[in-house]
Design a protein around this motif. Sequence first.
Motif, PDB file in Angstrom:
ATOM      1  N   GLN A 188       7.728  -9.988   8.186  1.00 30.76           N
ATOM      2  CA  GLN A 188       7.855 -11.375   7.751  1.00 30.76           C
ATOM      3  C   GLN A 188       8.370 -11.399   6.316  1.00 30.76           C
ATOM      4  OE1 GLN A 188       4.230 -13.736   8.284  1.00 30.76           O
ATOM      5  NE2 GLN A 188       3.519 -12.370   9.908  1.00 30.76           N
ATOM      6  N   ASP A 189       9.300 -12.299   6.050  1.00 29.55           N
ATOM      7  CA  ASP A 189       9.801 -12.502   4.684  1.00 29.55           C
ATOM      8  C   ASP A 189      10.156 -11.163   4.033  1.00 29.55           C
ATOM      9  OD1 ASP A 189      10.531 -13.777   2.349  1.00 29.55           O
ATOM     10  OD2 ASP A 189       8.489 -13.967   1.588  1.00 29.55           O
ATOM     11  N   CYS A 190      11.059 -10.437   4.652  1.00 28.30           N
ATOM     12  CA  CYS A 190      11.411  -9.082   4.203  1.00 28.30           C
ATOM     13  C   CYS A 190      12.651  -9.097   3.309  1.00 28.30           C
ATOM     14  CB  CYS A 190      11.654  -8.179   5.401  1.00 28.30           C
ATOM     15  SG  CYS A 190      10.204  -7.970   6.471  1.00 28.30           S
ATOM     16  N   GLN A 191      12.607  -8.264   2.269  1.00 26.95           N
ATOM     17  CA  GLN A 191      13.712  -8.128   1.327  1.00 26.95           C
ATOM     18  C   GLN A 191      13.919  -6.646   1.014  1.00 26.95           C
ATOM     19  OE1 GLN A 191      15.373 -10.844   0.369  1.00 26.95           O
ATOM     20  NE2 GLN A 191      13.938 -12.279   1.341  1.00 26.95           N
ATOM     21  N   GLY A 207       1.523  -0.071   0.859  1.00 32.57           N
ATOM     22  CA  GLY A 207       1.098  -1.453   0.902  1.00 32.57           C
ATOM     23  C   GLY A 207      -0.209  -1.659   1.629  1.00 32.57           C
ATOM     24  N   LEU A 208      -0.540  -2.929   1.795  1.00 30.11           N
ATOM     25  CA  LEU A 208      -1.823  -3.312   2.372  1.00 30.11           C
ATOM     26  C   LEU A 208      -1.631  -3.790   3.807  1.00 30.11           C
ATOM     27  CD1 LEU A 208      -4.804  -3.533   1.484  1.00 30.11           C
ATOM     28  CD2 LEU A 208      -4.381  -5.961   1.049  1.00 30.11           C
ATOM     29  N   VAL A 209      -2.201  -3.048   4.735  1.00 31.26           N
ATOM     30  CA  VAL A 209      -2.156  -3.398   6.153  1.00 31.26           C
ATOM     31  C   VAL A 209      -3.459  -4.111   6.507  1.00 31.26           C
ATOM     32  CG1 VAL A 209      -2.077  -2.486   8.512  1.00 31.26           C
ATOM     33  CG2 VAL A 209      -0.625  -1.484   6.728  1.00 31.26           C
ATOM     34  N   LEU A 210      -3.316  -5.249   7.179  1.00 28.17           N
ATOM     35  CA  LEU A 210      -4.474  -6.035   7.616  1.00 28.17           C
ATOM     36  C   LEU A 210      -4.569  -5.968   9.131  1.00 28.17           C
ATOM     37  CD1 LEU A 210      -3.911  -9.198   5.371  1.00 28.17           C
ATOM     38  CD2 LEU A 210      -5.323  -7.192   4.867  1.00 28.17           C
ATOM     39  N   GLU A 211      -5.729  -5.550   9.625  1.00 28.39           N
ATOM     40  CA  GLU A 211      -5.938  -5.427  11.063  1.00 28.39           C
ATOM     41  C   GLU A 211      -7.343  -5.912  11.421  1.00 28.39           C
ATOM     42  OE1 GLU A 211      -4.083  -1.807  13.070  1.00 28.39           O
ATOM     43  OE2 GLU A 211      -4.536  -1.026  11.072  1.00 28.39           O
ATOM     44  N   ASP A 212      -7.437  -6.621  12.534  1.00 29.58           N
ATOM     45  CA  ASP A 212      -8.745  -7.035  13.052  1.00 29.58           C
ATOM     46  C   ASP A 212      -9.241  -5.943  13.993  1.00 29.58           C
ATOM     47  OD1 ASP A 212     -10.994  -8.267  13.976  1.00 29.58           O
ATOM     48  OD2 ASP A 212      -9.969  -9.902  15.012  1.00 29.58           O
ATOM     49  N   MET A 213      -9.904  -4.954  13.425  1.00 31.50           N
ATOM     50  CA  MET A 213     -10.291  -3.776  14.193  1.00 31.50           C
ATOM     51  C   MET A 213     -11.483  -4.027  15.107  1.00 31.50           C
ATOM     52  SD  MET A 213      -8.083  -1.491  13.294  1.00 31.50           S
ATOM     53  CE  MET A 213      -8.790   0.088  13.751  1.00 31.50           C
ATOM     54  N   ASP A 214     -12.371  -4.956  14.742  1.00 34.32           N
ATOM     55  CA  ASP A 214     -13.570  -5.163  15.547  1.00 34.32           C
ATOM     56  C   ASP A 214     -13.537  -6.452  16.359  1.00 34.32           C
ATOM     57  OD1 ASP A 214     -13.855  -6.966  13.513  1.00 34.32           O
ATOM     58  OD2 ASP A 214     -15.585  -5.974  12.584  1.00 34.32           O
ATOM     59  N   GLY A 215     -12.402  -7.177  16.310  1.00 31.01           N
ATOM     60  CA  GLY A 215     -12.235  -8.345  17.159  1.00 31.01           C
ATOM     61  C   GLY A 215     -13.039  -9.561  16.770  1.00 31.01           C
ATOM     62  N   ASP A 216     -13.478  -9.620  15.490  1.00 32.20           N
ATOM     63  CA  ASP A 216     -14.286 -10.767  15.064  1.00 32.20           C
ATOM     64  C   ASP A 216     -13.458 -11.861  14.403  1.00 32.20           C
ATOM     65  OD1 ASP A 216     -13.643  -9.608  12.656  1.00 32.20           O
ATOM     66  OD2 ASP A 216     -15.706  -9.449  11.914  1.00 32.20           O
ATOM     67  N   GLY A 217     -12.134 -11.705  14.416  1.00 34.66           N
ATOM     68  CA  GLY A 217     -11.260 -12.709  13.824  1.00 34.66           C
ATOM     69  C   GLY A 217     -11.018 -12.533  12.343  1.00 34.66           C
ATOM     70  N   PHE A 232      17.245   5.206   1.531  1.00 33.47           N
ATOM     71  CA  PHE A 232      16.852   4.681   2.841  1.00 33.47           C
ATOM     72  C   PHE A 232      16.754   3.149   2.760  1.00 33.47           C
ATOM     73  CE2 PHE A 232      15.438   9.052   2.888  1.00 33.47           C
ATOM     74  CZ  PHE A 232      15.754   9.464   4.175  1.00 33.47           C
ATOM     75  N   PRO A 233      17.020   2.453   3.871  1.00 30.46           N
ATOM     76  CA  PRO A 233      17.022   0.985   3.849  1.00 30.46           C
ATOM     77  C   PRO A 233      15.610   0.393   3.904  1.00 30.46           C
ATOM     78  CG  PRO A 233      17.606   1.747   6.043  1.00 30.46           C
ATOM     79  CD  PRO A 233      17.519   2.982   5.169  1.00 30.46           C
ATOM     80  N   THR A 234      14.818   0.707   2.891  1.00 26.62           N
ATOM     81  CA  THR A 234      13.443   0.239   2.829  1.00 26.62           C
ATOM     82  C   THR A 234      13.398  -1.257   2.503  1.00 26.62           C
ATOM     83  OG1 THR A 234      13.387   1.020   0.534  1.00 26.62           O
ATOM     84  CG2 THR A 234      12.476   2.468   2.214  1.00 26.62           C
ATOM     85  N   GLN A 235      12.380  -1.918   3.029  1.00 28.74           N
ATOM     86  CA  GLN A 235      12.186  -3.345   2.791  1.00 28.74           C
ATOM     87  C   GLN A 235      10.745  -3.622   2.401  1.00 28.74           C
ATOM     88  OE1 GLN A 235      13.576  -5.204   6.533  1.00 28.74           O
ATOM     89  NE2 GLN A 235      15.276  -5.996   5.311  1.00 28.74           N
ATOM     90  N   ILE A 236      10.560  -4.607   1.551  1.00 30.57           N
ATOM     91  CA  ILE A 236       9.216  -5.085   1.252  1.00 30.57           C
ATOM     92  C   ILE A 236       9.015  -6.405   1.983  1.00 30.57           C
ATOM     93  CG2 ILE A 236       9.915  -6.254  -0.905  1.00 30.57           C
ATOM     94  CD1 ILE A 236       7.081  -5.383  -1.972  1.00 30.57           C
ATOM     95  N   CYS A 237       7.913  -6.495   2.704  1.00 31.48           N
ATOM     96  CA  CYS A 237       7.643  -7.651   3.556  1.00 31.48           C
ATOM     97  C   CYS A 237       6.314  -8.280   3.151  1.00 31.48           C
ATOM     98  CB  CYS A 237       7.576  -7.239   5.025  1.00 31.48           C
ATOM     99  SG  CYS A 237       9.086  -6.440   5.639  1.00 31.48           S
TER     100      CYS A 237
END
Length: 217
Positions: free
Chosen positions: A22-25, A104-114, A35-40
Amino acid sequence: MSDLNDIENFLDGYNFGRYMEQDCQPIDYDNWEGFPTQICSYRLTHGTGYAKGRVVMLNPNMHMLAKWFLTAASIANPNNLLGFAKRLAKHINSQSGAQFVIAGLVLEDMDGDGLREQFPFRDGVTVSVQGVDNWSEHVPTEDNIWAALYGQPYKAHTYSRIASTTRSQYGDYLRSIGRSRDVSGLKFLDAVREEYQNAWNSDENILINAWVYSNYG
């Protein structure tokens, strides 16, 4: 060539769920020059609100994935190359969405609590850095995001993307092809970075080969 085309056609219609694209540059990042790296900058639901993350990524296109899958299939030696590619796509989608996070910072709902847990990444591997509490569910601050992008890792964790290849799987595969490498501690990051960079303009991705060798070889 028909096998490659069949796999690529399948992948062209496959949804890898690359939710961080999303919103990558374009951006330059240390050790990834050329390399064609992007920040998103991406936003996800988080409980009743939203949480934002930011990552530097280098994600393969479907032609590249098709070549890597076809080469990896030769290790598994399946009767149905396309069927194996579908199985491999499902695995990689569940592990990474075929997203390779350089930093960077990866956000994941690992336990399914939203609620999204926080995980800093470096060179395709979850790491620990000062300024980010791994597994924290609080809404990330700009300081958390900056630390994940530019802080110095002090620990490299278990899995390398995009296939969640472990140190032991990588080491076993290297020995099978007459190679060896020290991947203890933070040295794992150097190995993953170099293998992924080598794969970028190649028909094979050693890290995917290693996962296939461990599970199907």
